[in-house]
Design an enzyme around this catalytic site. Structure first.
Site, PDB file in Angstrom:
ATOM      1  CB  SER A 181     148.140  -3.071  42.778  1.00 52.17           C
ATOM      2  OG  SER A 181     147.838  -3.763  43.976  1.00 52.17           O
ATOM      3  CG  HIS A 209     150.184  -0.338  39.933  1.00 52.28           C
ATOM      4  ND1 HIS A 209     149.982  -1.248  38.917  1.00 52.28           N
ATOM      5  CD2 HIS A 209     150.535  -1.067  41.020  1.00 52.28           C
ATOM      6  CE1 HIS A 209     150.183  -2.473  39.370  1.00 52.28           C
ATOM      7  NE2 HIS A 209     150.520  -2.392  40.639  1.00 52.28           N
ATOM      8  CE  LYS A 240     153.266  -3.431  39.081  1.00 52.52           C
ATOM      9  NZ  LYS A 240     154.418  -4.171  39.611  1.00 52.52           N
TER      10      LYS A 240
END
Length: 369
Positions: A181, A209, A240
């Site tokens: 990250s 991610h 996300k």
């Protein structure tokens, strides 16, 4: 007691380690408003620009109209609703697994899953740069904890040999992230899978991610490397690239986002994101990037500064110029490794990326980097 806390806060301020919440008025997007000013937003993990997508808003509104805003109890007692089940079926189908389970957040997914996989006298081995939630989950399990240097396969192998020798017959769990990250680099998944098979370990991969960004239909790095079947637990987040909130193992409130990623339009959006990533890599000052000769591996660009105060000053300078780029400091990263974390999304216009890179170049030429 108040004096003690005041002294602690003063010590943090002196080391440029105090933190403050920003109030962002309006919806998430490539531009946000803070304190009455419009800023170009390079801080968000909304990689595909779905957080304010009308399809997700319509799906959420319809679900609230039918089921309300609360479940009344935990899912196990009486709060297990049809949207939860539909989401889990969609996630499992999309990820190509037998089942999926949703949690209220990625943090809850880590804390709920790791202690279920291992316990006292078992062994968990983590990459040093794993997210704090994974470390907390490992500690909560009561297992023996070993950490290997970031992506250091030989040290991981040594830890696995130790675990096999000192804890025979016990479960051994390897935990890592597919995309890290803060640095935005990738785990060597194929090599990790080989070690997992050699030592008969369990393998848990956090794809937070990578989901939506990497792999066919954004299914993540495991799918891109074709090793999904060799990974026992794939963890991810809906907050996300999927533009909502929640976590999952293979997340809640948006079946619409999963359907979108699995569609041709979703793949087109992901490819647009990679166009923006390549543009950022092309224009960002090369000397300031970690791994400057390596092709970008994610939508995260760490602009290394080093000193904590210098990182804050640079972030403040960019904000004054109209750009929101967060300064990341200890303990999120190591002491003296402060950086600006630039995040690219598909919603960014090419002109916005060009403007940010030009401003960073100007500040670099004036000695402010």
């Amino acid at each position: 007691m108040e004096d003690l806390f005041a002294r602690n806060m003063e010590a943090l301020r002196a080391r440029s380690l105090d933190r403050h919440l920003r109030e962002i008025t309006g919806a998430q997007g490539p531009e946000v408003e803070i304190g009455g000013r419009r800023l170009i937003n390079f801080s968000s993990n909304d990689y595909l620009g779905l957080a304010n997508d009308p399809r997700l808003r319509e799906a959420a509104t319809a679900a609230i109209a039918e089921f309300g805003v609360g479940t009344g109890a935990s899912r196990l007692i009486s709060g297990n609703l049809p949207p939860h089940l539909r989401l889990e079926r969609a996630l499992a189908k999309w990820k190509g697994t037998e089942a999926a389970l949703c949690f209220s957040s990625g943090y809850a997914a880590a804390l709920g899953t790791i202690p279920a996989l291992i316990g006292k006298d078992d062994v968990v081995v983590l990459d040093k740069l794993c997210h704090a939630s994974l470390i907390d989950g490992a500690k909560l399990s009561g297992a023996v904890l070993r950490v290997f240097p970031h992506n250091h396969l030989r040290k991981l192998e040594s830890h696995l040999e130790w675990a096999q020798r000192e804890h025979p017959g016990k479960r051994v769990l390897i935990i890592t992230e597919s995309v890290f990250s803060m640095d935005g680099d990738r785990a060597p998944l194929r090599e990790l899978v080989e070690l997992r098979k050699r030592f008969g370990a369990l393998f848990m991969l956090d794809e937070a991610h990578a989901v939506g960004v990497i792999g066919p239909n954004g299914r993540g790095l495991a799918a891109e490397e074709n090793v999904s079947d060799e990974i026992d637990v794939q963890m991810g987040t809906l907050s996300k690239a999927l533009g909502a909130s929640g976590g999952y193992i293979c997340g809640p409130r948006t079946l619409a986002a999963v359907d979108f990623l699995a569609s041709a339009e979703g793949e087109e959006r992901r490819l647009l994101l990679w166009e923006r990533i390549r543009l950022m890599q092309q224009l960002l000052p090369r000397a300031e990037l970690k791994g400057e000769d390596v092709a970008a591996s994610s939508a995260i660009f760490p602009l290394l500064v080093g000193d904590e105060k210098a990182a804050i000053d640079l972030a403040n300078g960019l904000q004054s110029a109209g750009f929101l780029v967060p300064a990341i400091r200890y303990p999120t990263v190591a002491k003296g490794a402060a950086r600006l974390r630039i995040t690219v999304t598909a919603a960014h216009k090419a002109a916005q990326i060009e403007a940010l890179c030009e401003m960073i170049k100007r500040r670099g030429s004036s000695g402010e980097l």
